[in-house]
Design a protein around this motif. Structure first.
Motif, PDB file in Angstrom:
ATOM      1  N   ARG A  71     -26.572 -12.978  -0.543  1.00 17.87           N
ATOM      2  CA  ARG A  71     -25.755 -12.189  -0.386  1.00 17.87           C
ATOM      3  C   ARG A  71     -25.984 -11.292   0.417  1.00 17.87           C
ATOM      4  NH1 ARG A  71     -21.938 -12.517  -5.068  1.00 17.87           N
ATOM      5  NH2 ARG A  71     -21.005 -11.313  -4.022  1.00 17.87           N
ATOM      6  N   HIS A  72     -27.160 -10.582   1.306  1.00 16.27           N
ATOM      7  CA  HIS A  72     -27.258 -10.168   2.569  1.00 16.27           C
ATOM      8  C   HIS A  72     -28.579 -10.630   3.009  1.00 16.27           C
ATOM      9  CE1 HIS A  72     -28.831  -6.522   4.013  1.00 16.27           C
ATOM     10  NE2 HIS A  72     -27.386  -5.553   3.363  1.00 16.27           N
ATOM     11  N   GLU A  73     -28.215 -10.177   4.321  1.00 16.02           N
ATOM     12  CA  GLU A  73     -28.741 -11.164   5.313  1.00 16.02           C
ATOM     13  C   GLU A  73     -30.646 -10.693   4.488  1.00 16.02           C
ATOM     14  OE1 GLU A  73     -26.379  -9.038   5.789  1.00 16.02           O
ATOM     15  OE2 GLU A  73     -25.215 -10.863   7.255  1.00 16.02           O
ATOM     16  N   GLN A  74     -30.831  -8.975   4.891  1.00 16.11           N
ATOM     17  CA  GLN A  74     -32.190  -8.730   4.030  1.00 16.11           C
ATOM     18  C   GLN A  74     -32.835  -9.822   3.512  1.00 16.11           C
ATOM     19  OE1 GLN A  74     -34.581  -4.583   2.117  1.00 16.11           O
ATOM     20  NE2 GLN A  74     -33.055  -4.689   4.611  1.00 16.11           N
ATOM     21  N   HIS A  75     -32.515 -10.085   2.613  1.00 12.74           N
ATOM     22  CA  HIS A  75     -33.126 -11.337   1.407  1.00 12.74           C
ATOM     23  C   HIS A  75     -33.236 -12.179   1.869  1.00 12.74           C
ATOM     24  CE1 HIS A  75     -32.614  -7.409  -0.224  1.00 12.74           C
ATOM     25  NE2 HIS A  75     -31.419  -7.450  -0.597  1.00 12.74           N
ATOM     26  N   ALA A  76     -32.739 -12.683   2.193  1.00 17.19           N
ATOM     27  CA  ALA A  76     -32.761 -14.478   3.312  1.00 17.19           C
ATOM     28  C   ALA A  76     -33.484 -14.085   4.318  1.00 17.19           C
ATOM     29  CB  ALA A  76     -31.590 -14.400   3.490  1.00 17.19           C
ATOM     30  N   GLY A  77     -33.399 -13.075   5.169  1.00 17.70           N
ATOM     31  CA  GLY A  77     -34.964 -13.224   5.802  1.00 17.70           C
ATOM     32  C   GLY A  77     -36.239 -12.938   4.725  1.00 17.70           C
ATOM     33  N   TYR A  78     -35.878 -12.089   3.900  1.00 22.57           N
ATOM     34  CA  TYR A  78     -37.663 -11.954   3.247  1.00 22.57           C
ATOM     35  C   TYR A  78     -37.822 -13.981   2.810  1.00 22.57           C
ATOM     36  CZ  TYR A  78     -37.817  -6.765   2.844  1.00 22.57           C
ATOM     37  OH  TYR A  78     -37.555  -5.601   3.476  1.00 22.57           O
ATOM     38  N   ALA A  79     -36.819 -14.381   2.087  1.00 22.38           N
ATOM     39  CA  ALA A  79     -36.527 -15.416   1.872  1.00 22.38           C
ATOM     40  C   ALA A  79     -37.486 -16.548   2.657  1.00 22.38           C
ATOM     41  CB  ALA A  79     -35.707 -15.991   0.805  1.00 22.38           C
ATOM     42  N   ALA A  80     -37.201 -16.304   4.001  1.00 20.15           N
ATOM     43  CA  ALA A  80     -37.711 -17.324   4.978  1.00 20.15           C
ATOM     44  C   ALA A  80     -39.151 -16.616   5.139  1.00 20.15           C
ATOM     45  CB  ALA A  80     -36.788 -17.114   6.179  1.00 20.15           C
ATOM     46  N   SER A  81     -38.876 -15.554   5.463  1.00 19.51           N
ATOM     47  CA  SER A  81     -41.229 -15.493   4.993  1.00 19.51           C
ATOM     48  C   SER A  81     -41.472 -16.130   4.934  1.00 19.51           C
ATOM     49  CB  SER A  81     -40.619 -13.929   5.847  1.00 19.51           C
ATOM     50  OG  SER A  81     -40.246 -12.685   4.792  1.00 19.51           O
TER      51      SER A  81
ATOM     52  N   PRO B  25     -44.981 -16.682   9.658  1.00 21.30           N
ATOM     53  CA  PRO B  25     -44.149 -17.099  10.643  1.00 21.30           C
ATOM     54  C   PRO B  25     -42.707 -17.175   9.979  1.00 21.30           C
ATOM     55  CG  PRO B  25     -45.259 -18.345   9.478  1.00 21.30           C
ATOM     56  CD  PRO B  25     -45.464 -17.951   9.314  1.00 21.30           C
ATOM     57  N   MET B  26     -41.513 -16.895  10.908  1.00 16.93           N
ATOM     58  CA  MET B  26     -40.533 -17.060  10.302  1.00 16.93           C
ATOM     59  C   MET B  26     -39.840 -17.341  11.809  1.00 16.93           C
ATOM     60  SD  MET B  26     -38.054 -13.942   8.640  1.00 16.93           S
ATOM     61  CE  MET B  26     -36.278 -13.558   8.970  1.00 16.93           C
ATOM     62  N   ILE B  27     -38.411 -17.679  11.171  1.00 14.21           N
ATOM     63  CA  ILE B  27     -37.648 -17.799  12.597  1.00 14.21           C
ATOM     64  C   ILE B  27     -36.343 -17.532  12.601  1.00 14.21           C
ATOM     65  CG2 ILE B  27     -36.504 -19.853  14.166  1.00 14.21           C
ATOM     66  CD1 ILE B  27     -38.426 -21.762  13.912  1.00 14.21           C
TER      67      ILE B  27
END
Ligand code: ADP
Length: 570
Positions: free
Chosen positions: A54-64, A100-102
């Motif tokens: 629902r929000h990119e910050q959390h998608a990003g944390y998930a990726a990291s 690592p994350m992209i």
């Protein structure tokens, strides 16, 4: 749609997906929108797992967190400008944590952006991203996708891992290429994070420090957890017979119940040790920069530091023996050298540490059994501790202030990479992203222990958890506020204090709104039963644990970081 395109053609959408898949990346954490909506759809059509947040910050944390758990970059995909910026927070956090994350973000028309002519979501994203990551690249042509993805992966995982930004102007996704040519343009990365062995001289230097030491200590950090050399680390600890102190996300590489674990005697070992092996752990604020009272007399100890990044050495204190290399190779080299030198374990020192640790644990054990009304942190954490002991495969996610500090020291972790928390920044709001990634990447049950304030930064992602039916049980330690729930407005007006929330907020009802299980637990028995049911069923569950509003310290264990006003005190 792709199906209607001639069979012999491919395009930017499909080449990007093929490039990721070729390199073993099977999951994307995203938030759809212009220009990447179809990219997510095609990725799903091509068999990738696409988890939409629902929000990119959390998608990003998930990726990291996916990067931390798997040693492969987690991929987060966002829209342009605001979506990109939301993702950048996570990108910076990943880089800070050495994970690592992209971050792949769509961007607007290059020509218009560069002339600042006011395009839809116009922003020079490439320039913006650079300070927040290890590397940033822009893909202008579909034929470059193969090499750019390969380079992004290598940049993210090689040396000290970190975040990488990949800018994809929307128009590039639609560019077409001959299918065969496209296939040939893809690159599979070979050995992206080569093992790095330490030099013989550096190992000899470290062994000399250990030979002279009477009270050596091993501090294990999340770099060691990331390295996945769990067996070698265990062998080094057990053969050397040294006490070890796990940093929070290194808990579980060796179980916290291990006889050499010095976690419950932290103050003693930091102060009294005379040689310290830092293993994938920086001597930063989390360790008082290696200075001050906590570390005993100045100059009383020598540091050996194992790190993949040579520049980490001497960052805060002198490193007597730098060991530059990956944790597994350095630990193995130390095992071999210690064996050939025949250095005996310092038994008296270990006994001293054990006596202190046992006494501290006994003191704590009684507190964890209390039945105070209202429930306090100790009683609630006693229940959490029991639950994790019973199901050691559960991955614990933990954030908050008091909720974080107390949970970290009370709840034992038994397996490597089974504790994910606020990391190097001590950032709030990582919880739901981390919980999603942990469940998706491992298939295991997740227990997220959240302060009510921390949960507020990421709470909407419970809809994501319910939508994907993930085995996540969230326990909110709800004391009605930030640090405490009984603050007063210093101005005396009608507004609530800056640090309090609505009393008895029913976070459990939010979970029910999305079809998950919600429970309001007011005492340890209710909490125990709710957790048991959640972990046994694997159903998305949110337990709103009512904690005494008067419980909790300002900023948990790091209240000393708050500046104080001399004027106000006068
Ligand atoms: P903690 O917060 O647990 O103390 P840090 O994040 O401060 O740990 O430190 C992790 C360190 O580990 C970083 O300095 C990083 O360069 C290092 N590191 C990361 N991966 C590896 C690896 N595979 N081998 C050795 N060191 C590593």
């Amino acid at each position: 749609r792709a199906e209607t395109a001639p069979e012999t053609l491919t395009d930017g959408f499909h080449l990007l997906i093929d490039a990721l898949k070729l390199n073993g990346i099977e999951t994307i954490y995203n938030v759809p929108g212009i220009p990447i909506t179809d990219l997510g759809r095609y990725a799903q059509a091509q068999g990738m797992r696409v988890i939409s947040f629902r929000h990119e910050q959390h998608a990003g944390y998930a990726a990291s967190v996916a990067g931390f758990l798997t040693k492969m970059p987690g991929v987060c995909m966002t829209v342009s400008a605001p979506g990109f910026l939301n993702g950048v927070t996570a990108l910076a956090n990943a880089t800070t944590n050495c994970w690592p994350m992209i971050l792949i973000s769509g961007s607007s028309e290059r020509e218009i952006v560069d002339l600042a002519q006011g395009d839809y979501e116009e922003m020079d994203q490439l320039a913006m991203a650079r300070p927040f990551c290890k590397a940033a690249y822009r893909l202008n042509y579909a034929q470059d996708i193969g090499i750019a993805v390969a380079r992004a992966i290598r940049s993210a995982v090689s040396g000290r891992p970190g975040g990488v930004y990949l800018d994809i102007p929307g128009a590039m996704l639609g560019q077409i290429m001959d299918g065969e040519e496209g296939k040939k343009s893809l690159v599979k990365v070979i050995d992206p994070a080569p093992r790095q062995t330490p030099s013989k001289e550096s190992v000899a230097r470290a062994v000399n420090v250990l030979k002279e030491a009477k009270r050596p200590l091993i501090v294990i950090g999340k770099g060691a957890a990331y390295d996945q050399s769990d067996d070698v680390i265990k062998e080094l600890v057990e053969k050397s017979g040294l006490p070890f102190l796990p940093m929070s996300m290194a808990k579980g590489i060796l179980p916290d119940t291990h006889p050499q674990c010095a976690a419950a005697a932290r103050s003693l070992v930091l102060k009294e040790s005379d040689a310290v092996i830092m293993m994938g752990a920086r001597i930063n604020w989390l360790l008082s920069h290696g200075k001050g009272m906590q570390w005993g007399e100045p100059g009383s100890k020598k540091f050996i530091q194992i790190d993949i990044d040579p520049e980490e050495m001497d960052s805060n204190v002198e490193i007597a023996a730098p060991l530059v290399g990956d944790v597994g190779s350095c630990a193995q080299a130390l095992i071999d050298a210690l064996e050939s030198e025949g250095i005996a374990p310092p038994k008296d020192w270990l006994d001293q540490v054990n006596t202190k640790a046992t006494a501290n644990m006994e003191k704590m054990a009684n507190k964890l059994q209390n039945n105070n009304d209202p429930m306090d942190y100790f009683a609630a954490l006693g229940v959490i501790k029991e639950a994790v002991n019973k199901r050691p495969e559960t991955i614990l996610v933990n954030e908050g202030a008091n909720t974080l500090d107390m949970c970290r020291s009370i709840v034992n972790i038994h397996k490597p990479r089974h504790r994910i928390d606020v990391g190097t920044w001590g950032v709030m709001g990582i919880g739901m992203g981390a919980a999603v990634a942990a469940a998706v990447e491992t298939g295991k049950q997740v227990l997220a222990v959240e302060g009510d304030s921390a949960f507020g930064f990421c709470g909407m992602e419970i809809e994501t958890i319910c939508r994907y039916k993930l085995p996540v049980c969230i326990v909110i330690f709800n004391n009605n506020g930030i640090y405490r729930g009984d603050g007063e407005n210093w101005g005396g007006g009608d507004d609530p204090a800056t640090t309090v929330f609505v009393e008895d907020s029913r976070y459990d009802m939010m979970m029910e709104a999305f079809g998950g299980v919600g429970v309001w637990a007011k005492n340890p028995d209710e909490l125990r039963q709710a957790i048991e049911e959640a972990l046994a069923s694997g159903k998305p569950t949110l337990i709103n644990a009512a904690i005494d509003p008067a419980a909790g310290k300002e900023s948990g264990n790091i209240g000393n970081l708050n500046p104080s006003s001399v004027v106000a005190q006068a």
